[in-house]
Design an enzyme around this catalytic site. Sequence first.
Site, short mmCIF file in Angstrom:
data_model
loop_
_atom_site.label_atom_id
_atom_site.label_comp_id
_atom_site.label_asym_id
_atom_site.label_seq_id
_atom_site.Cartn_x
_atom_site.Cartn_y
_atom_site.Cartn_z
N GLU A 156 -22.61 -17.57 -6.90
CA GLU A 156 -22.29 -17.41 -6.34
C GLU A 156 -21.90 -19.04 -4.88
OE1 GLU A 156 -20.46 -15.17 -4.88
OE2 GLU A 156 -21.21 -13.63 -5.64
N SER A 204 10.88 30.14 3.53
CA SER A 204 12.02 30.19 4.43
C SER A 204 11.85 29.72 5.44
CB SER A 204 12.37 32.22 4.96
OG SER A 204 12.63 32.42 4.08
#
Length: 783
Positions: A109, A392
């Site tokens: 890192e 509907s």
Amino acid sequence: MSSNSNNDETRSGRRQQNAKPKRKRHLFRTIFTSLLVLFLGAILLGAGLFFYYAQGAPNITESELSSDTSTKVYDADNNVISRLGAQNRDYVKSSKIPGTLKQAVVSIEDRRFYKEHGVDPIRIVEAAFSNIRGSSLGMQGGSTLTQQLVKLSVFSTSNADRTLKRKAQEAWLAIKVDQKYSKSKILEFYINKVYMGNGVYGMETAAKYYYGKSLSRLTLPQLAMLAGMPQSPTNYDPTRYPKYATYRRNQVLAAMAQNKVISSAQAKAAEATSVQSGLAKTHPVTTVTNKSQKYIDAYLKQVYAELKADGYNTSTDGLRVYTNLDMSAQKHLYNIVNSNNYVAFPSKKFQVGATLINPNNGKVTAMIGGRKTGNVSFGLNRAVQTDRSSGSTIKPLMDYGPAIQYLKYPTYEPVKDTAYTYPGTDKQLNDFDDKYEGTITMRKALVESRNIPAIRTLDAVGITKATKFLSGLGMTFKDKLTLQNGIGAYISTEQEAAGYSAFANGGTYYKPSLLNKVVTKDGKSHSYGSTGKRAMSSATAFMITNMLKGVINSSNGSGTAAAISGLYQAGKTGTTAYPDDYVNKVPASSTMDSWFTGYTKNYSLSVWTGYDKQFATGGYVTEDETKIAQEIYKYEMTYLAQNENVSNTDWTKPNDVVETTRNGVDEYYIQGYPGDTTTSANGGTSTNAYSSSASSATGTSSSNAATTNRSTSSSTSSTDSTSSSTSTKQEPSGGSGSGSGNDGNSTETTTSSSTSTTTSESTGGSTTTGGTTSTKSSAKASS
């Protein structure tokens, strides 16, 4: 003379030759000086900008450097309801961290960690060249370990927050952290904070999760594996992706060898070890979270989906998320659908999706994604799925709403319920009862959920305008809509509840929102919410609402099972039919889906019910079971109506809407557009001029177009629909909510103009593929 002349020419030539290098050197110095000035100017400008940004950097404390990064979720009352990534970390002190792990982390890192002071300009340049050469050994970033620690502790990892200002503040805080804490302490903070996948935080906890041991008992290859995981903890998970995990572990080992903390022989020996060697077969629970509270599962899933869509990492960003969840309403809705105390559900497989919205601001206050889901967390959220037809319930949104908005139809507009074939096809459309009622009013057609008048009305409006109307309500579709979608479209309960909200509030659409506010670790607040947009006139909203009251209140309404005594409300039912080739495989009047969407001035609730596998054995909804959606709505709305802070008031007629009485029924029209005021709806020739001009503007040319609505009715047509049984006066329902109505079947005696050979479902679109609707079905139509 010639000799002297030659000498002069020679000296002149030499002077010219000497002058050229001088001019070149002067030009070079000028360019170099200019570039140097520009370079120094850029440095000074960059430094000034850096310190300007740095002044606004947030404070950073030791508790923030060592604390967890979980996302906390709050309900509308600011109570914590979930902590995603909440950690039971095994915090390990520096003295207990193996030196090999520290060397591995630093090597992969930040190999200059012990030399730099929070930031490392050399590393930034080195990382840039390494990326260009493709030989970075995983060290592509220019951030130091200290900078990474600061980012994890204070800042959001959202892509939207990766700005120059944020990077400057990150670097400034890294310098301050480096000044205040020792390298050993900084490394301790980092090793205990990083996310390691599977809800695991910190490398000590990760050691126990992945290997069942503490860090002190792990081998070199295992420690190297853990050191490499923070870069991409999901992809480098050795239990799920051993190939990628091996690659990353070997990168760490190579970096350690290059950094001379292990020998090449040690690196090769470790690389030869299987990355899955020593992995634990079982994994302890390492997170504490309230997501097991099933009643908020679907709501939380949608919250996290919206956060992810905005670029937030809910596992590592340490967010405070304030939602619009009404916990009381949510719990009650959950109890309705997960017990038999309210509704008699036919089986555990019978499913529900429901969304509750405040129509005055679009806030989603409750959501149910399913019932009886067992131990599954964040499973299928049926409330937001768009793979089932609305039936509907689409009619007010696509057919009748646009007809009032664009064609100025009055509530008593004559519409024809006569034989109809879809233009350009041989597909005949029928209603649930295999009957035709002749010329009826728009009110009657909507209250009883008749299919043919709805499609004729849509035909008059035109698909283009209907699509525009739906778009204004937040509903867009990949494929072009067709006439058949006028009795069924693929939308979710969330979309439908938001669409009906515009009817409830007088015509304004608010985009539904679960999020209210998100606060990141640096204290930056992002507010959510919807700015309302006018979707229709107040006249349209009022007239649709007035008609939809009859769906619940009228004896021949299709939604009487949703009636609540004393409550001002309106709503619409919807069911979807099985296709022709399957209808004989299920009992008569069975449907695939049943919906009910209704609202008051304070709440809009849309409910879908049915089975996930509607073509599996027993996957149908019986005629009686279609009322379950109405019952869920009724019990939730009854509970919400008890809130003493919520008023129960009726809708007020807008000034441009005129009330009239026709055949004893209160009807309404937009001022200036009364329609045929001289002829009864049950016969006679229309003399209204605006209708024909408005209808022709839609561009419909079919003989089935609804412009025929005002033509002379057939001698075999039914009696006028505005009979006393269709009362829609604006007063609370006196019904008990027992569902004693006929659920969509007209209670009036009619004379059909012909006898249909097939029955029809009101949803049509639900049995379509690519927009083609089955118009034959034995299933009941628009209940």
